[in-house]
Design a protein around this motif. Structure first.
Motif, PDB file in Angstrom:
ATOM      1  N   LEU A 148      -3.258   3.655  -1.971  1.00  0.00           N
ATOM      2  CA  LEU A 148      -3.596   2.733  -3.044  1.00  0.00           C
ATOM      3  C   LEU A 148      -3.196   1.327  -2.625  1.00  0.00           C
ATOM      4  O   LEU A 148      -2.124   1.134  -2.054  1.00  0.00           O
TER       5      LEU A 148
ATOM      6  N   GLU B  87       0.832  -1.205   0.000  1.00  0.00           N
ATOM      7  CA  GLU B  87       0.000   0.000   0.000  1.00  0.00           C
ATOM      8  C   GLU B  87       0.871   1.261   0.000  1.00  0.00           C
ATOM      9  O   GLU B  87       1.879   1.312   0.695  1.00  0.00           O
TER      10      GLU B  87
ATOM     11  N   GLU C 299      -7.812  -0.365  -4.991  1.00  0.00           N
ATOM     12  CA  GLU C 299      -8.757   0.502  -4.290  1.00  0.00           C
ATOM     13  C   GLU C 299      -7.995   1.699  -3.751  1.00  0.00           C
ATOM     14  O   GLU C 299      -6.795   1.620  -3.476  1.00  0.00           O
ATOM     15  N   ARG C 300      -8.726   2.802  -3.637  1.00  0.00           N
ATOM     16  CA  ARG C 300      -8.167   4.030  -3.081  1.00  0.00           C
ATOM     17  C   ARG C 300      -8.935   4.303  -1.793  1.00  0.00           C
ATOM     18  O   ARG C 300     -10.156   4.394  -1.821  1.00  0.00           O
ATOM     19  N   LYS C 301      -8.213   4.447  -0.704  1.00  0.00           N
ATOM     20  CA  LYS C 301      -8.876   4.729   0.565  1.00  0.00           C
ATOM     21  C   LYS C 301      -8.182   5.906   1.231  1.00  0.00           C
ATOM     22  O   LYS C 301      -6.994   6.162   0.968  1.00  0.00           O
ATOM     23  N   PRO C 302      -8.906   6.634   2.079  1.00  0.00           N
ATOM     24  CA  PRO C 302      -8.283   7.787   2.749  1.00  0.00           C
ATOM     25  C   PRO C 302      -7.083   7.353   3.590  1.00  0.00           C
ATOM     26  O   PRO C 302      -7.102   6.302   4.229  1.00  0.00           O
ATOM     27  N   ASP C 303      -6.051   8.169   3.564  1.00  0.00           N
ATOM     28  CA  ASP C 303      -4.862   7.933   4.375  1.00  0.00           C
ATOM     29  C   ASP C 303      -5.178   8.405   5.796  1.00  0.00           C
ATOM     30  O   ASP C 303      -5.483   9.577   5.993  1.00  0.00           O
TER      31      ASP C 303
ATOM     32  N   LYS D 246      -5.729  13.057   5.709  1.00  0.00           N
ATOM     33  CA  LYS D 246      -7.049  12.853   5.088  1.00  0.00           C
ATOM     34  C   LYS D 246      -7.130  13.402   3.659  1.00  0.00           C
ATOM     35  O   LYS D 246      -8.013  13.047   2.910  1.00  0.00           O
TER      36      LYS D 246
ATOM     37  N   SER E  41      -4.870  12.835   1.433  1.00  0.00           N
ATOM     38  CA  SER E  41      -4.218  11.846   0.574  1.00  0.00           C
ATOM     39  C   SER E  41      -5.007  10.547   0.548  1.00  0.00           C
ATOM     40  O   SER E  41      -5.805  10.266   1.433  1.00  0.00           O
ATOM     41  N   ARG E  42      -4.724   9.780  -0.487  1.00  0.00           N
ATOM     42  CA  ARG E  42      -5.325   8.461  -0.630  1.00  0.00           C
ATOM     43  C   ARG E  42      -4.219   7.418  -0.625  1.00  0.00           C
ATOM     44  O   ARG E  42      -3.126   7.646  -1.139  1.00  0.00           O
TER      45      ARG E  42
ATOM     46  N   ARG F 211       0.941   5.837  -1.171  1.00  0.00           N
ATOM     47  CA  ARG F 211       0.322   7.055  -1.709  1.00  0.00           C
ATOM     48  C   ARG F 211       0.656   7.173  -3.192  1.00  0.00           C
ATOM     49  O   ARG F 211       1.643   6.619  -3.674  1.00  0.00           O
TER      50      ARG F 211
END
Length: 160
Positions: A92, A48, A79-83, A87, A89-90, A50
Motif C-alpha cells: 500500500l 509503503e 494504491e495497492r500493488k503486488p509485493d 506475489k 501480498s499487496r 503491507r
C-alpha cells in the motif's frame, strides 16, 4: 492518597479527550472519516507497507483494516500493488491525491486547533505538546504491552 486522586482526575480528563477527538473529526471532509485519515497518516509517516503491518500499526483486526483500505483506495488516495517479494501480498502506498488530501487535513486540523486555543499562550501550547509527547513515551507501544498484560492487572479507564 493525594497522588491517587490526581491519577483519578487524570483518568477522567483523558476519557473526556474523546470529545476533543470527535470535534477534530468533524473538520474532516465527509468522505474521509477519521479511520481513513489514520490510514493515510500512517502510510505518510511509515511509507509503503503491507496491509498486515498497517493493521498492526492501527491495532485493529485485518478485516477492519481491509475495509478502511478499500475505502481510501476507491477514492484514489492510495494504491495497492503486488509485493515483489510475495506475489500473494499487496503493498500500500499514498498517491499524489492522497498526499494532497493529507495537506488539506493538516490545514483543517491546524485551523481548528488555532480557533479553539486562540486564548492560549504559545508557552501553554508548547507545554501541552511536551506533556502529551511525554505521556505517549511513558506508555510506549501499548499494542505490544496489551498482549503481555494479564486481565487481572489490566484496569478499565474511569468514565468521564
Amino acid at each position: 492518597m493525594a497522588a491517587q486522586s490526581r491519577y483519578e482526575e487524570l483518568a477522567r480528563q483523558l476519557s473526556a479527550i474523546g470529545a476533543v477527538k470527535r470535534e477534530m473529526g468533524r473538520t474532516l471532509p465527509q468522505d474521509c472519516p477519521p479511520a481513513s485519515a489514520g490510514v493515510l497518516t500512517l502510510l505518510d509517516r511509515h511509507g509503503e507497507m503491507r496491509m498486515s503491518q498497517l493493521a498492526e500499526l492501527l491495532a485493529i483486526d485485518m478485516s477492519v483494516t481491509s475495509r478502511h483500505v478499500a475505502h481510501v483506495a476507491e477514492r484514489g488516495w492510495i494504491e495497492r500493488k503486488p509485493d515483489p517479494e510475495d506475489k500473494r501480498s499487496r503493498l500500500l502506498r499514498l498517491t499524489p491525491s492522497g498526499r494532497e488530501l493529507l495537506a488539506e487535513l493538516a490545514e483543517r486540523y491546524t485551523q481548528t486547533l488555532a480557533r479553539y486555543l486562540d486564548n492560549w499562550t504559545d508557552t501553554d501550547v508548547g507545554h501541552l505538546v511536551e506533556l502529551l509527547a511525554r505521556l505517549r513515551t511513558s506508555f510506549g507501544d501499548c499494542r505490544i504491552r496489551a498482549h503481555h498484560d494479564s486481565p487481572a492487572t489490566t484496569r478499565t479507564p474511569a468514565a468521564g
